[in-house]
Motif scaffolding. Structure first.
Motif, PDB file in Angstrom:
ATOM      1  N   ASP A 177      -1.703  -2.078   1.966  1.00  0.00           N
ATOM      2  CA  ASP A 177      -0.732  -1.051   1.611  1.00  0.00           C
ATOM      3  C   ASP A 177      -1.292  -0.109   0.547  1.00  0.00           C
ATOM      4  O   ASP A 177      -1.023   1.101   0.578  1.00  0.00           O
ATOM      5  N   VAL A 178      -2.098  -0.642  -0.369  1.00  0.00           N
ATOM      6  CA  VAL A 178      -2.703   0.206  -1.399  1.00  0.00           C
ATOM      7  C   VAL A 178      -3.717   1.158  -0.766  1.00  0.00           C
ATOM      8  O   VAL A 178      -3.746   2.355  -1.076  1.00  0.00           O
ATOM      9  N   ALA A 179      -4.535   0.624   0.134  1.00  0.00           N
ATOM     10  CA  ALA A 179      -5.513   1.477   0.815  1.00  0.00           C
ATOM     11  C   ALA A 179      -4.817   2.539   1.656  1.00  0.00           C
ATOM     12  O   ALA A 179      -5.251   3.695   1.720  1.00  0.00           O
ATOM     13  N   ALA A 180      -3.706   2.162   2.305  1.00  0.00           N
ATOM     14  CA  ALA A 180      -2.957   3.125   3.123  1.00  0.00           C
ATOM     15  C   ALA A 180      -2.347   4.219   2.253  1.00  0.00           C
ATOM     16  O   ALA A 180      -2.320   5.407   2.645  1.00  0.00           O
ATOM     17  N   GLN A 181      -1.859   3.855   1.074  1.00  0.00           N
ATOM     18  CA  GLN A 181      -1.310   4.859   0.167  1.00  0.00           C
ATOM     19  C   GLN A 181      -2.395   5.838  -0.277  1.00  0.00           C
ATOM     20  O   GLN A 181      -2.143   7.035  -0.447  1.00  0.00           O
ATOM     21  N   LEU A 182      -3.599   5.310  -0.437  1.00  0.00           N
ATOM     22  CA  LEU A 182      -4.724   6.169  -0.806  1.00  0.00           C
ATOM     23  C   LEU A 182      -4.970   7.218   0.284  1.00  0.00           C
ATOM     24  O   LEU A 182      -5.211   8.396  -0.018  1.00  0.00           O
ATOM     25  N   LYS A 183      -4.906   6.803   1.541  1.00  0.00           N
ATOM     26  CA  LYS A 183      -5.085   7.758   2.640  1.00  0.00           C
ATOM     27  C   LYS A 183      -3.961   8.787   2.648  1.00  0.00           C
ATOM     28  O   LYS A 183      -4.188   9.980   2.910  1.00  0.00           O
ATOM     29  N   THR A 184      -2.742   8.350   2.325  1.00  0.00           N
ATOM     30  CA  THR A 184      -1.608   9.284   2.270  1.00  0.00           C
ATOM     31  C   THR A 184      -1.793  10.308   1.160  1.00  0.00           C
ATOM     32  O   THR A 184      -1.525  11.503   1.344  1.00  0.00           O
ATOM     33  N   ASP A 185      -2.266   9.849   0.012  1.00  0.00           N
ATOM     34  CA  ASP A 185      -2.387  10.733  -1.144  1.00  0.00           C
ATOM     35  C   ASP A 185      -3.657  11.565  -1.139  1.00  0.00           C
ATOM     36  O   ASP A 185      -3.751  12.563  -1.864  1.00  0.00           O
ATOM     37  N   PHE A 186      -4.639  11.159  -0.344  1.00  0.00           N
ATOM     38  CA  PHE A 186      -5.891  11.929  -0.207  1.00  0.00           C
ATOM     39  C   PHE A 186      -6.160  12.178   1.283  1.00  0.00           C
ATOM     40  O   PHE A 186      -7.157  11.699   1.827  1.00  0.00           O
ATOM     41  N   PRO A 187      -5.278  12.913   1.946  1.00  0.00           N
ATOM     42  CA  PRO A 187      -5.403  13.052   3.397  1.00  0.00           C
ATOM     43  C   PRO A 187      -6.673  13.766   3.834  1.00  0.00           C
ATOM     44  O   PRO A 187      -7.112  13.608   4.979  1.00  0.00           O
ATOM     45  N   GLU A 188      -7.260  14.548   2.936  1.00  0.00           N
ATOM     46  CA  GLU A 188      -8.466  15.294   3.289  1.00  0.00           C
ATOM     47  C   GLU A 188      -9.711  14.422   3.303  1.00  0.00           C
ATOM     48  O   GLU A 188     -10.769  14.827   3.822  1.00  0.00           O
ATOM     49  N   LEU A 189      -9.614  13.221   2.729  1.00  0.00           N
ATOM     50  CA  LEU A 189     -10.768  12.335   2.649  1.00  0.00           C
ATOM     51  C   LEU A 189     -10.842  11.396   3.840  1.00  0.00           C
ATOM     52  O   LEU A 189      -9.821  11.039   4.436  1.00  0.00           O
ATOM     53  N   GLU A 190     -12.050  10.992   4.173  1.00  0.00           N
ATOM     54  CA  GLU A 190     -12.255   9.952   5.179  1.00  0.00           C
ATOM     55  C   GLU A 190     -12.140   8.608   4.473  1.00  0.00           C
ATOM     56  O   GLU A 190     -12.911   8.306   3.561  1.00  0.00           O
ATOM     57  N   ILE A 191     -11.157   7.807   4.880  1.00  0.00           N
ATOM     58  CA  ILE A 191     -10.913   6.506   4.277  1.00  0.00           C
ATOM     59  C   ILE A 191     -11.160   5.429   5.322  1.00  0.00           C
ATOM     60  O   ILE A 191     -10.489   5.380   6.359  1.00  0.00           O
ATOM     61  N   ILE A 192     -12.145   4.570   5.041  1.00  0.00           N
ATOM     62  CA  ILE A 192     -12.520   3.483   5.939  1.00  0.00           C
ATOM     63  C   ILE A 192     -12.002   2.174   5.342  1.00  0.00           C
ATOM     64  O   ILE A 192     -12.223   1.903   4.159  1.00  0.00           O
ATOM     65  N   LEU A 193     -11.310   1.371   6.133  1.00  0.00           N
ATOM     66  CA  LEU A 193     -10.736   0.118   5.648  1.00  0.00           C
ATOM     67  C   LEU A 193     -11.694  -1.039   5.864  1.00  0.00           C
ATOM     68  O   LEU A 193     -12.243  -1.222   6.943  1.00  0.00           O
ATOM     69  N   ASN A 194     -11.847  -1.861   4.820  1.00  0.00           N
ATOM     70  CA  ASN A 194     -12.680  -3.053   4.880  1.00  0.00           C
ATOM     71  C   ASN A 194     -11.920  -4.220   4.244  1.00  0.00           C
ATOM     72  O   ASN A 194     -11.158  -4.034   3.307  1.00  0.00           O
ATOM     73  N   GLY A 195     -12.145  -5.424   4.786  1.00  0.00           N
ATOM     74  CA  GLY A 195     -11.559  -6.611   4.183  1.00  0.00           C
ATOM     75  C   GLY A 195     -10.637  -7.367   5.125  1.00  0.00           C
ATOM     76  O   GLY A 195      -9.574  -6.867   5.479  1.00  0.00           O
ATOM     77  N   GLY A 196     -11.060  -8.556   5.559  1.00  0.00           N
ATOM     78  CA  GLY A 196     -10.179  -9.453   6.307  1.00  0.00           C
ATOM     79  C   GLY A 196      -9.905  -9.096   7.746  1.00  0.00           C
ATOM     80  O   GLY A 196      -9.076  -9.752   8.389  1.00  0.00           O
ATOM     81  N   ILE A 197     -10.566  -8.108   8.300  1.00  0.00           N
ATOM     82  CA  ILE A 197     -10.317  -7.709   9.690  1.00  0.00           C
ATOM     83  C   ILE A 197     -11.105  -8.637  10.612  1.00  0.00           C
ATOM     84  O   ILE A 197     -12.304  -8.830  10.425  1.00  0.00           O
ATOM     85  N   LYS A 198     -10.424  -9.188  11.628  1.00  0.00           N
ATOM     86  CA  LYS A 198     -11.056 -10.213  12.462  1.00  0.00           C
ATOM     87  C   LYS A 198     -11.074  -9.904  13.957  1.00  0.00           C
ATOM     88  O   LYS A 198     -11.851 -10.518  14.694  1.00  0.00           O
TER      89      LYS A 198
END
Length: 339
Positions: free
Chosen positions: A204-225
């Motif tokens: 949720d924190v990473a998703a909020q970052l994408k919402t607040d910085f929509p112009e940036l490329e945000i790649i998610l890492n951690g726990g994805i299986k």
């Protein structure tokens, strides 16, 4: 494929297109070496692959050719650097570009004591202005993309406001691609392994970052299986990065091109992948190397079928006493037929 010279250092000055970060395999110390990357590339043409973290000191004062060595088939390929001296990082970025890497990534996520003592990794999250200076120095030095991989915080600096300050400061220095490991790092009291498990995942924190910085490329890492989880996260994020799952269960990459990139090519089988890897192994042995240097990375192919345990035993135990390692490899390959 450059099967005859797997140890050749490529020197390419021509610009490559910027790699897609829709799906990538994380930089992992002691794991994502050049042999591992060669193998993973057989499974997916589109996944972005990262090196292990290489420190600026290792490149500047050590054997740069050895650290930068890779096979041409590994592209798209990114070099991850560890360091905090802008001039040193700029010099190493130039070496990376000259060697043909498609991206240079700065490590702002590793929590180990050893790197902290050298101002490398997650401790840099407490110094966003310094990270910004490092990024600007690298960007001024090369034309390939410069990216940052970081945590959502560190102990003592783990508020969302502080995370935004970090990302905003580094963005203002010219970085537009951030890979976010969605955990904080505990810099005292936890080992690097514990730091990959104990701090809770906060997508949720990473998703909020994408919402607040929509112009940036945000790649998610951690726990994805799973690739299903990848598809879900791609509804929110610009890309996903897999770490341990991609190493321990590498065959997950076999369907990445079809499921995440829309490829219509047939999915490669385990047996086909091993057959394509065999000439590379043979060339490495002929050059004086050990087959174990390569086959230790493919043990994860041995999952979920009758004979999988025997497959792993052949390539992890029996390999050390085999007089003819390639014959042993062929014996292991027979267990993959029809799988």
């Amino acid at each position: 494929m450059n099967l005859e010279k797997p140890e050749t250092l490529v020197n390419i000055d021509c610009a490559r297109p910027e790699p897609s970060r829709r799906f990538s395999v994380a930089p992992m110390m002691d794991w994502t070496d050049r042999h591992c990357r060669f193998f993973l590339r057989l499974l997916s043409k589109n996944a972005l692959l990262y090196t292990e973290m290489v420190t600026t000191g290792a490149l500047i004062n050590g054997d740069a050719e050895r650290f930068l060595r890779h096979d041409e088939t590994e592209h798209p390929l990114a070099l991850q650097l560890g360091g905090s001296v802008p001039a040193d990082l700029a010099a190493c970025a130039r070496l990376a570009q000259a060697a043909g890497y498609d991206e240079v990534n700065l490590n702002v996520g590793c929590p180990s004591d050893r790197v902290q003592n050298n101002m490398i990794g997650a401790c840099l999250m407490a110094h966003p202005a310094l990270v910004a200076d490092c990024v600007k120095a690298m960007q001024d030095a090369v034309s390939v993309p410069v990216t940052v991989k970081h945590r959502i915080g560190i102990n003592g600096r783990d508020s969302y406001e502080q995370l935004c300050d970090f990302v905003g400061t580094v963005r203002d220095a010219g970085c537009n691609s951030f890979t976010v490991h969605a955990r904080i790092a505990i810099l005292e009291g936890l080992s690097p392994k514990e730091n990959r498990d104990i701090p809770p995942l906060r997508y949720d924190v990473a998703a909020q970052l994408k919402t607040d910085f929509p112009e940036l490329e945000i790649i998610l890492n951690g726990g994805i299986k799973t690739l299903e989880q990848c598809q879900e996260h791609l509804q929110v994020f610009d890309g996903v990065m897999l770490g341990r799952e991609a190493y321990h269960n590498p065959y997950i990459l076999a369907e990445v091109d079809q499921q995440l990139f829309g490829s219509t090519d047939p999915v490669i089988s385990r047996a086909q992948a091993l057959a394509l890897l065999r000439p590379y192994i043979a060339a490495h042995i002929a050059a004086g190397g050990s087959m174990h240097h390569i086959t230790r990375h493919i043990l994860g192919l041995g999952q979920g079928f009758p004979g999988a345990r025997r497959f792993r035993q052949l390539l992890s135990v029996d390999i050390h006493k085999a007089k003819d390692p390639l014959a042993l490899l062929d014996q292991a390959a027979e267990l993959l037929e029809g799988r």
